[in-house]
Design an enzyme around this catalytic site. Sequence first.
Site, PDB file in Angstrom:
ATOM      1  N   HIS A  28       0.855  -0.970   0.020  1.00 19.82           N
ATOM      2  CA  HIS A  28       0.097  -0.082   0.002  1.00 19.82           C
ATOM      3  C   HIS A  28       0.941   1.333  -0.217  1.00 19.82           C
ATOM      4  CE1 HIS A  28      -2.759  -2.977   2.230  1.00 19.82           C
ATOM      5  NE2 HIS A  28      -3.416  -2.505   1.216  1.00 19.82           N
ATOM      6  N   GLN A  52     -17.891  -6.897  -1.422  1.00 17.36           N
ATOM      7  CA  GLN A  52     -16.945  -7.671  -2.161  1.00 17.36           C
ATOM      8  C   GLN A  52     -16.717  -9.034  -1.355  1.00 17.36           C
ATOM      9  OE1 GLN A  52     -13.726  -4.568  -2.234  1.00 17.36           O
ATOM     10  NE2 GLN A  52     -12.308  -6.067  -1.973  1.00 17.36           N
ATOM     11  N   VAL A 167       4.700  -5.829  -4.748  1.00 16.38           N
ATOM     12  CA  VAL A 167       5.934  -5.551  -3.577  1.00 16.38           C
ATOM     13  C   VAL A 167       5.938  -6.873  -2.780  1.00 16.38           C
ATOM     14  CG1 VAL A 167       6.675  -4.457  -1.508  1.00 16.38           C
ATOM     15  CG2 VAL A 167       5.357  -3.096  -3.423  1.00 16.38           C
ATOM     16  N   ARG A 178      -3.745 -10.145   4.588  1.00 16.70           N
ATOM     17  CA  ARG A 178      -4.088 -11.474   5.162  1.00 16.70           C
ATOM     18  C   ARG A 178      -2.685 -12.568   5.270  1.00 16.70           C
ATOM     19  NH1 ARG A 178      -8.247 -10.847   0.894  1.00 16.70           N
ATOM     20  NH2 ARG A 178     -10.302 -10.960   1.661  1.00 16.70           N
TER      21      ARG A 178
HETATM   22  P1  AMP Z   1      -6.407  -4.096  -0.458  1.00 17.95           P
HETATM   23  O1  AMP Z   1      -6.226  -3.240   0.997  1.00 17.95           O
HETATM   24  O2  AMP Z   1      -5.726  -5.597  -0.203  1.00 17.95           O
HETATM   25  O3  AMP Z   1      -7.716  -4.070  -0.960  1.00 17.95           O
HETATM   26  O4  AMP Z   1      -5.236  -3.537  -1.711  1.00 17.95           O
HETATM   27  C1  AMP Z   1      -5.469  -2.212  -1.772  1.00 17.95           C
HETATM   28  C2  AMP Z   1      -4.574  -1.748  -3.133  1.00 17.95           C
HETATM   29  O5  AMP Z   1      -3.035  -2.249  -2.696  1.00 17.95           O
HETATM   30  C3  AMP Z   1      -5.161  -2.753  -4.370  1.00 17.95           C
HETATM   31  O6  AMP Z   1      -4.937  -1.945  -5.509  1.00 17.95           O
HETATM   32  C4  AMP Z   1      -4.031  -3.859  -4.227  1.00 17.95           C
HETATM   33  O7  AMP Z   1      -3.591  -4.523  -5.381  1.00 17.95           O
HETATM   34  C5  AMP Z   1      -2.633  -3.050  -3.602  1.00 17.95           C
HETATM   35  N1  AMP Z   1      -2.015  -4.026  -3.046  1.00 17.95           N
HETATM   36  C6  AMP Z   1      -2.147  -5.014  -2.061  1.00 17.95           C
HETATM   37  N2  AMP Z   1      -0.850  -5.742  -1.699  1.00 17.95           N
HETATM   38  C7  AMP Z   1       0.073  -5.381  -2.750  1.00 17.95           C
HETATM   39  C8  AMP Z   1       1.347  -5.812  -3.042  1.00 17.95           C
HETATM   40  N3  AMP Z   1       2.129  -6.612  -2.296  1.00 17.95           N
HETATM   41  N4  AMP Z   1       2.218  -5.040  -3.888  1.00 17.95           N
HETATM   42  C9  AMP Z   1       1.395  -3.992  -4.676  1.00 17.95           C
HETATM   43  N5  AMP Z   1       0.217  -3.375  -4.215  1.00 17.95           N
HETATM   44  C10 AMP Z   1      -0.444  -4.113  -3.528  1.00 17.95           C
END
Ligand code: AMP
Length: 272
Positions: A28, A52, A167, A178
């Site tokens: 993030h 979702q 990342v 998670r």
């Molecule tokens: P989330 O909070 O999991 O819904 O993720 C929010 C945003 O962060 C989304 O656009 C995800 O694709 C991105 N994201 C989550 N994990 C990663 C990661 N390891 N590397 C790059 N972007 C990420």
Amino acid sequence: MQQRANALIRDGKTIAFVPTMGYLHEGHLTLLREAKKHGNHIVLSIFVNPTQFGANEDLDSYPRDHQRDLTLAEEAGADTVFLPEKETIYGGNYQTYVTLEKLPNHLCGISRPVHFRGVATVVSKLFNIVKPTVAMFGEKDFQQLAVIKQMTKDLNFDIQIIGVPTVREADGLAKSSRNVYLSPEQRKTALSLQSALKKAQDLVGKGEKNAQHLIKEAEDRILSFPETSIDYLTICDPETLEDVSEINGPTLFAMAVMVGKTRLIDNKVLMP
Ligand code: AMP
């Protein structure tokens, strides 16, 4: 948030937007730092979007820590953090949803049938609330990025969508909120995804073209780790997400694997 966005736009600011579900990690924060290159007012949203999640998924147990998130967001350069309540987003007699006809019928959409309808709906709403010029999404959620790009084009949102490479931890595990669910033993098993993707690229580099061979190799490798079960292993076109049988150009290998009760996803674009 809408009033603030209007005022910022009147002042000539360019809003760059990073939507998340919080419990921030380096993935993030990389999106936030990338956003700084594209806008001069950075908005982070944190909303664990109920629409979702499927009925038996982890909506209630999804990790949350707003205090820590606010500190990290500020350090990474967020100017505004939007933390709406569920009732603000889905209050009243809520009844409007955004659905895509094709992209959700693949990969994660098969075992998570309401997921992308929830994602497309909440992101549309957040776009209308935050009014960004540019928005950042991670390639880790490859299908989500494809859905958002398609929806943005189809619905004429005047917003540039930027994909940011995944990342990873030092050992290769894709960072994810998670990952906190994993026990120390499961954390080792979680490397099976990255290991299978690396092996697939090795084989493709040596001339393997057959998708079924690559999938079988990955399946054997993943199942050799304890506590794994496979949701899907799919080799497909990176734009349409339709299955392909031969690797003749950049081709997506996407997977979802259960490690114990935790569902992990990862992907790699295989290059012949
Ligand atoms: P989330 O909070 O999991 O819904 O993720 C929010 C945003 O962060 C989304 O656009 C995800 O694709 C991105 N994201 C989550 N994990 C990663 C990661 N390891 N590397 C790059 N972007 C990420």
